[in-house]
Design a protein around this motif. Structure first.
Motif, PDB file in Angstrom:
ATOM      1  N   SER A 179       0.830  -1.209   0.000  1.00  0.00           N
ATOM      2  CA  SER A 179       0.000   0.000   0.000  1.00  0.00           C
ATOM      3  C   SER A 179       0.861   1.255   0.000  1.00  0.00           C
ATOM      4  N   THR A 180       1.947   1.218   0.766  1.00  0.00           N
ATOM      5  CA  THR A 180       2.860   2.356   0.781  1.00  0.00           C
ATOM      6  C   THR A 180       3.395   2.635  -0.615  1.00  0.00           C
ATOM      7  N   ASN A 181       3.870   1.604  -1.290  1.00  0.00           N
ATOM      8  CA  ASN A 181       4.423   1.774  -2.633  1.00  0.00           C
ATOM      9  C   ASN A 181       3.358   2.248  -3.623  1.00  0.00           C
ATOM     10  N   PHE A 182       2.158   1.692  -3.505  1.00  0.00           N
ATOM     11  CA  PHE A 182       1.082   2.059  -4.431  1.00  0.00           C
ATOM     12  C   PHE A 182       0.740   3.544  -4.324  1.00  0.00           C
ATOM     13  N   TYR A 183       0.493   4.021  -3.118  1.00  0.00           N
ATOM     14  CA  TYR A 183       0.058   5.414  -2.966  1.00  0.00           C
ATOM     15  C   TYR A 183       1.207   6.407  -3.173  1.00  0.00           C
ATOM     16  N   LYS A 184       2.426   5.976  -2.931  1.00  0.00           N
ATOM     17  CA  LYS A 184       3.565   6.816  -3.303  1.00  0.00           C
ATOM     18  C   LYS A 184       3.616   7.005  -4.813  1.00  0.00           C
ATOM     19  N   GLU A 185       3.437   5.920  -5.555  1.00  0.00           N
ATOM     20  CA  GLU A 185       3.520   5.984  -7.007  1.00  0.00           C
ATOM     21  C   GLU A 185       2.341   6.731  -7.618  1.00  0.00           C
ATOM     22  N   VAL A 186       1.136   6.459  -7.134  1.00  0.00           N
ATOM     23  CA  VAL A 186      -0.075   7.000  -7.762  1.00  0.00           C
ATOM     24  C   VAL A 186      -0.355   8.435  -7.339  1.00  0.00           C
ATOM     25  N   VAL A 187      -0.228   8.713  -6.054  1.00  0.00           N
ATOM     26  CA  VAL A 187      -0.587  10.036  -5.531  1.00  0.00           C
ATOM     27  C   VAL A 187       0.639  10.929  -5.352  1.00  0.00           C
ATOM     28  N   GLY A 188       1.798  10.298  -5.090  1.00  0.00           N
ATOM     29  CA  GLY A 188       3.009  11.072  -4.842  1.00  0.00           C
ATOM     30  C   GLY A 188       3.297  11.310  -3.379  1.00  0.00           C
ATOM     31  N   TYR A 189       2.682  10.485  -2.511  1.00  0.00           N
ATOM     32  CA  TYR A 189       2.890  10.638  -1.072  1.00  0.00           C
ATOM     33  C   TYR A 189       4.328  10.329  -0.661  1.00  0.00           C
ATOM     34  N   SER A 190       4.767  10.971   0.407  1.00  0.00           N
ATOM     35  CA  SER A 190       5.864  10.473   1.225  1.00  0.00           C
ATOM     36  C   SER A 190       5.224   9.906   2.487  1.00  0.00           C
ATOM     37  N   THR A 191       5.998   9.203   3.309  1.00  0.00           N
ATOM     38  CA  THR A 191       5.431   8.609   4.509  1.00  0.00           C
ATOM     39  C   THR A 191       6.259   8.952   5.740  1.00  0.00           C
ATOM     40  N   GLU A 192       5.598   8.946   6.867  1.00  0.00           N
ATOM     41  CA  GLU A 192       6.241   9.169   8.164  1.00  0.00           C
ATOM     42  C   GLU A 192       5.722   8.128   9.136  1.00  0.00           C
ATOM     43  N   GLU A 193       6.625   7.434   9.792  1.00  0.00           N
ATOM     44  CA  GLU A 193       6.233   6.415  10.762  1.00  0.00           C
ATOM     45  C   GLU A 193       6.056   7.066  12.134  1.00  0.00           C
ATOM     46  N   ILE A 194       4.950   6.743  12.787  1.00  0.00           N
ATOM     47  CA  ILE A 194       4.640   7.284  14.111  1.00  0.00           C
ATOM     48  C   ILE A 194       4.866   6.175  15.127  1.00  0.00           C
ATOM     49  N   ASP A 195       5.718   6.431  16.116  1.00  0.00           N
ATOM     50  CA  ASP A 195       6.071   5.361  17.062  1.00  0.00           C
ATOM     51  C   ASP A 195       5.433   5.537  18.436  1.00  0.00           C
ATOM     52  N   ASN A 196       4.503   6.494  18.573  1.00  0.00           N
ATOM     53  CA  ASN A 196       3.858   6.676  19.868  1.00  0.00           C
ATOM     54  C   ASN A 196       2.460   6.064  19.908  1.00  0.00           C
ATOM     55  N   GLN A 197       2.167   5.183  18.938  1.00  0.00           N
ATOM     56  CA  GLN A 197       0.886   4.489  18.896  1.00  0.00           C
ATOM     57  C   GLN A 197       1.027   3.080  19.473  1.00  0.00           C
ATOM     58  N   LYS A 198      -0.115   2.473  19.805  1.00  0.00           N
ATOM     59  CA  LYS A 198      -0.112   1.100  20.313  1.00  0.00           C
ATOM     60  C   LYS A 198       0.284   0.110  19.228  1.00  0.00           C
ATOM     61  N   VAL A 199       0.003   0.472  17.991  1.00  0.00           N
ATOM     62  CA  VAL A 199       0.388  -0.376  16.854  1.00  0.00           C
ATOM     63  C   VAL A 199       1.178   0.502  15.883  1.00  0.00           C
ATOM     64  N   PRO A 200       2.033  -0.094  15.039  1.00  0.00           N
ATOM     65  CA  PRO A 200       2.759   0.700  14.054  1.00  0.00           C
ATOM     66  C   PRO A 200       1.791   1.512  13.194  1.00  0.00           C
ATOM     67  N   TYR A 201       2.139   2.770  12.954  1.00  0.00           N
ATOM     68  CA  TYR A 201       1.220   3.680  12.275  1.00  0.00           C
ATOM     69  C   TYR A 201       1.995   4.534  11.288  1.00  0.00           C
ATOM     70  N   THR A 202       1.405   4.729  10.106  1.00  0.00           N
ATOM     71  CA  THR A 202       2.046   5.492   9.037  1.00  0.00           C
ATOM     72  C   THR A 202       1.172   6.680   8.658  1.00  0.00           C
ATOM     73  N   ILE A 203       1.818   7.829   8.426  1.00  0.00           N
ATOM     74  CA  ILE A 203       1.132   9.010   7.913  1.00  0.00           C
ATOM     75  C   ILE A 203       1.510   9.202   6.449  1.00  0.00           C
ATOM     76  N   PHE A 204       0.505   9.350   5.584  1.00  0.00           N
ATOM     77  CA  PHE A 204       0.738   9.754   4.207  1.00  0.00           C
ATOM     78  C   PHE A 204       0.847  11.275   4.172  1.00  0.00           C
ATOM     79  N   LYS A 205       1.910  11.779   3.537  1.00  0.00           N
ATOM     80  CA  LYS A 205       2.176  13.209   3.546  1.00  0.00           C
ATOM     81  C   LYS A 205       2.414  13.739   2.127  1.00  0.00           C
ATOM     82  N   MET A 206       2.108  15.017   1.942  1.00  0.00           N
ATOM     83  CA  MET A 206       2.522  15.758   0.756  1.00  0.00           C
ATOM     84  C   MET A 206       3.284  16.975   1.265  1.00  0.00           C
ATOM     85  N   GLY A 207       4.592  16.960   1.129  1.00  0.00           N
ATOM     86  CA  GLY A 207       5.396  18.005   1.756  1.00  0.00           C
ATOM     87  C   GLY A 207       5.247  17.918   3.260  1.00  0.00           C
TER      88      GLY A 207
END
Length: 280
Positions: A179-207
């Motif tokens: 999913s990370t690769n797909f939305y990076k390619e299609v939308v142009g997202y970058s990602t940021e991993e959040i480590d203060n959650q109970k489960v691993p969590y990713t933010i899709f970002k534009m700038g």
């Protein structure tokens, strides 16, 4: 927990929210500029528009404005005078509804073509819709339904959602890496991993802009799913209204989940949505 969460996901859609009438949406929400990557619109595919209207009016105070007639009829949900979503009648194989968020992209046709090369199923190719813009509907490689859009008059201005409007979108995926690769390619997202959650969590970002969230689905035996969040003032009151209006509570508020500020609901037609108290 897995059994409960499995109820969130619904069968694969064989349709898309192609409006049969043209309510003046773009001119009422556009702000002349574009913010690619943001989810800027929401469509509700409902097998029972009357039940959906009654539910969202009762729980969130929306009004429902019809456009067109017969099998071309669509409905716009409004908060006050401002449109917040469009609803159209569609019947799925299992009779469930679904919310579909629309991601702003510079070129719908180019992004849709790229999505196809990345393994997406194109449900409706890029099409022009009067008083709205260009839009396509697809399922990503994990089966999550999403649309791509370029509104005619620009995107809504970024900012904190008003009460009883859409706060954000979250992708529950069976394959975070794909999913990370797909939305990076299609939308142009970058990602940021959040480590203060109970489960691993990713933010899709534009700038520097946060656009959506993503986490590993706890129910890997069913398809991935985008879950919309609606901002509310009082979680207990909202849950009570939702129950009285025929919703099921799939996940009750818990101190372990965002300090008890979130609940996951299923509306009377089977469409999942989250409600959250969010006061930064």
């Amino acid at each position: 927990m897995k059994k409960i969460l499995t109820l969130i996901f619904i069968a694969c859609l064989g349709y898309a929210c192609t409006p049969g009438a043209t309510p003046p949406i773009a001119s009422q929400i556009g702000e002349s500029t574009y913010t690619p990557g943001r989810v800027v619109w929401h469509d509700l595919a409902s097998p029972d528009p009357e039940a959906s209207s009654a539910f969202y009016e009762s729980v969130f105070g929306w009004t429902t404005v019809p456009y067109g007639d017969g099998n071309k009829k669509v409905w716009v949900f409004k908060q006050g005078d401002k449109p917040v979503a469009l609803m159209a009648y569609y019947k799925t194989e299992n009779g469930s509804g679904e919310w579909i968020g629309a991601i702003s992209v510079p070129s719908v046709s180019e992004a849709t073509a790229k999505a196809k090369t990345q393994g997406a199923k194109i449900v409706k190719k890029a099409m022009e819709v009067d008083n709205r813009g260009t839009i396509s509907f697809l399922q990503d490689p994990q089966g999550a339904s999403i649309s791509l859009i370029k509104l005619n008059n620009g995107d809504p201005e970024p900012g904190l959602a008003e009460m009883n409007t859409f706060l954000g979108q979250e992708l529950w995926t069976n394959d975070v890496s794909q999913s990370t690769n797909f939305y990076k390619e299609v939308v142009g997202y970058s990602t940021e991993e959040i480590d203060n959650q109970k489960v691993p969590y990713t933010i899709f970002k534009m700038g520097d802009m946060n656009c959506a969230g993503m986490l590993q689905s706890p129910a890997p035996d069913v398809r991935s799913h985008w879950v919309p969040y609606i901002r509310v003032a009082n979680l207990d009151e909202t849950i009570s209204k939702a129950k009285n209006a025929g919703a099921k509570v799939l996940i009750e508020p818990s101190p372990d989940i965002r300090n008890g500020s979130v609940a996951l609901l299923m509306d009377p037609t089977g469409a999942p949505l989250a409600v959250q108290v969010y006061n930064p």
